[in-house]
Design an enzyme around this catalytic site. Structure first.
Site, mmCIF file in Angstrom:
data_model
loop_
_atom_site.group_PDB
_atom_site.id
_atom_site.type_symbol
_atom_site.label_atom_id
_atom_site.label_comp_id
_atom_site.label_asym_id
_atom_site.label_seq_id
_atom_site.Cartn_x
_atom_site.Cartn_y
_atom_site.Cartn_z
ATOM 1 N N HIS A 1 9.756 35.486 47.184
ATOM 2 C CA HIS A 1 11.083 35.080 47.669
ATOM 3 C C HIS A 1 12.181 35.574 46.715
ATOM 4 O O HIS A 1 12.890 34.792 46.087
ATOM 5 C CB HIS A 1 11.159 33.566 47.845
ATOM 6 N N ILE B 1 22.870 40.193 57.419
ATOM 7 C CA ILE B 1 21.729 40.844 56.772
ATOM 8 C C ILE B 1 21.090 41.861 57.711
ATOM 9 O O ILE B 1 20.739 42.972 57.297
ATOM 10 C CB ILE B 1 20.716 39.792 56.292
ATOM 11 N N GLU C 1 6.035 27.748 50.614
ATOM 12 C CA GLU C 1 6.131 28.460 49.339
ATOM 13 C C GLU C 1 6.593 27.508 48.223
ATOM 14 O O GLU C 1 7.313 26.549 48.486
ATOM 15 C CB GLU C 1 7.096 29.650 49.469
ATOM 16 N N ALA D 1 13.557 36.495 56.084
ATOM 17 C CA ALA D 1 14.342 35.376 56.621
ATOM 18 C C ALA D 1 13.797 34.054 56.091
ATOM 19 O O ALA D 1 14.146 33.609 54.997
ATOM 20 C CB ALA D 1 14.333 35.419 58.145
ATOM 21 N N ARG D 2 12.951 33.415 56.851
ATOM 22 C CA ARG D 2 12.263 32.190 56.463
ATOM 23 C C ARG D 2 10.833 32.270 56.960
ATOM 24 O O ARG D 2 10.560 32.792 58.046
ATOM 25 C CB ARG D 2 12.948 30.953 57.056
#
Length: 321
Positions: free
Chosen positions: A279, A154, A261, A231-232
């Site tokens: 997201h 990515i 989330e 990403a996270r």
């Protein structure tokens, strides 16, 4: 007789139809899902779940016949891989097919925060523009340095997109990777932030990367700096980020991922300098279809007694049980 599988969260309708055709699907998210899953627990040999949801240790314990956790995504931070390995359970992901769409959204967030798209949309919708309100000037992308934290698939795809907008690319990765000519390799994550106008977080969410982007890195990014996270949420210290956005330590942020989330921190909601997305990195029809195809391929291989093709947990014995 169809094998029982547990579906933790919804998938593309056409993929769910194919699952129903091949398996007895117990939908945990359905109105009676919890009770149905518990009643069939001894028969469930495979679980399909999302990368942001994973499978809790409690569910591992409830499913004695479990042999495969098929993640519809690339993140495994919500699945205990050590536990899976000890139990002899494969964990598969859907690598590669979502790279371009996540990178596209990363680029969209960069454009959004630099050109103030969220603020502009709100100004027009509220009637403020018609009443004489003016949007503050944005920033040009050309010549700005994009620091990419995590140079995997990515990160590389995002770099190619940013180059097309005239941005200069700097990278830092936890392990040694090949870097294209013309890219700058920073000596540390902190040095990357210090030399970047925009910091793009593309790291996997693991115990080793939790809160990697904290107060020190945000201060290094500086008052004109911006951060984008595809990403996270766990990779960024949200307390530090909220403080930095509130007090001018950094200029703006574009966020697609959050801690906890979808129940995100309320402080983000009132910030004009934050562009928020729910997201959506891989959320296109084409990518979700391709991800679903991989999930189905992993399930089919497992139930044939083969190693799922994209398993990230390699076992000494055969997978089928």
């Amino acid at each position: 007789m169809k094998n029982d599988i547990l579906l933790v969260e919804p998938m593309l309708a056409e993929i769910e139809e194919r699952l129903d055709a091949a398996y007895r699907v117990i939908r945990l998210f359905g109105p009676d899902g919890q009770a149905e899953a518990e009643a069939a627990a001894d028969r469930i040999r495979a679980v399909v779940t999302g990368g942001g949801t994973g499978l809790s240790p409690a569910w591992f314990a409830r499913l004695p016949a479990l042999g495969l956790v098929a993640v519809n995504g690339v993140g495994t931070d919500k699945v205990d891989l050590d536990l899976a390995r000890r139990r002899g359970i494969h964990v598969s992901t859907t690598p590669g097919v979502l790279t371009d769409d996540v990178a596209d959204l990363g680029m969209a967030l960069i454009l959004g925060v630099m050109r103030r798209l969220g603020e502009g949309d709100r100004l027009v919708r509220s009637g403020g523009w018609a009443a004489g309100g003016r949007l503050a000037l944005g920033a040009s992308l050309a010549g700005k340095r994009l620091g990419i934290l995590g140079f995997g698939q990515i990160g590389r795809a995002l770099a190619r997109r940013a180059e097309a907008f005239g941005m200069k690319i700097a990278i830092w990765n936890r392990s040694q990777v090949d870097v294209p000519a013309g890219y700058f390799r920073a000596g540390s994550a902190l040095a990357l932030a210090e030399g970047s106008d925009v910091l793009a977080v593309c790291l996997a969410g693991t115990a080793g990367t939790e809160k990697m982007v904290g107060a020190e890195m945000l201060a290094a990014l500086g008052p004109d700096g911006m951060i984008v996270n595809v990403a996270r949420g766990s990779v960024v210290d949200e307390d530090a980020l909220i403080a930095a956005l509130s007090n001018g330590t950094i200029a703006a942020a574009g966020l697609d991922v959050f801690v906890g989330e979808p129940s995100i921190r309320s402080a983000f909601l009132g910030m004009e300098n934050v562009l928020l997305m729910p997201h959506q990195g891989s959320a296109t029809i084409e990518t979700r279809r391709a991800m679903g195809d991989l999930v189905l391929a992993n399930l089919a291989a497992f139930f044939r007694g083969e190693v799922p093709p994209t398993s990230v947990v390699r076992l000494d014995r055969g997978a089928g049980r």
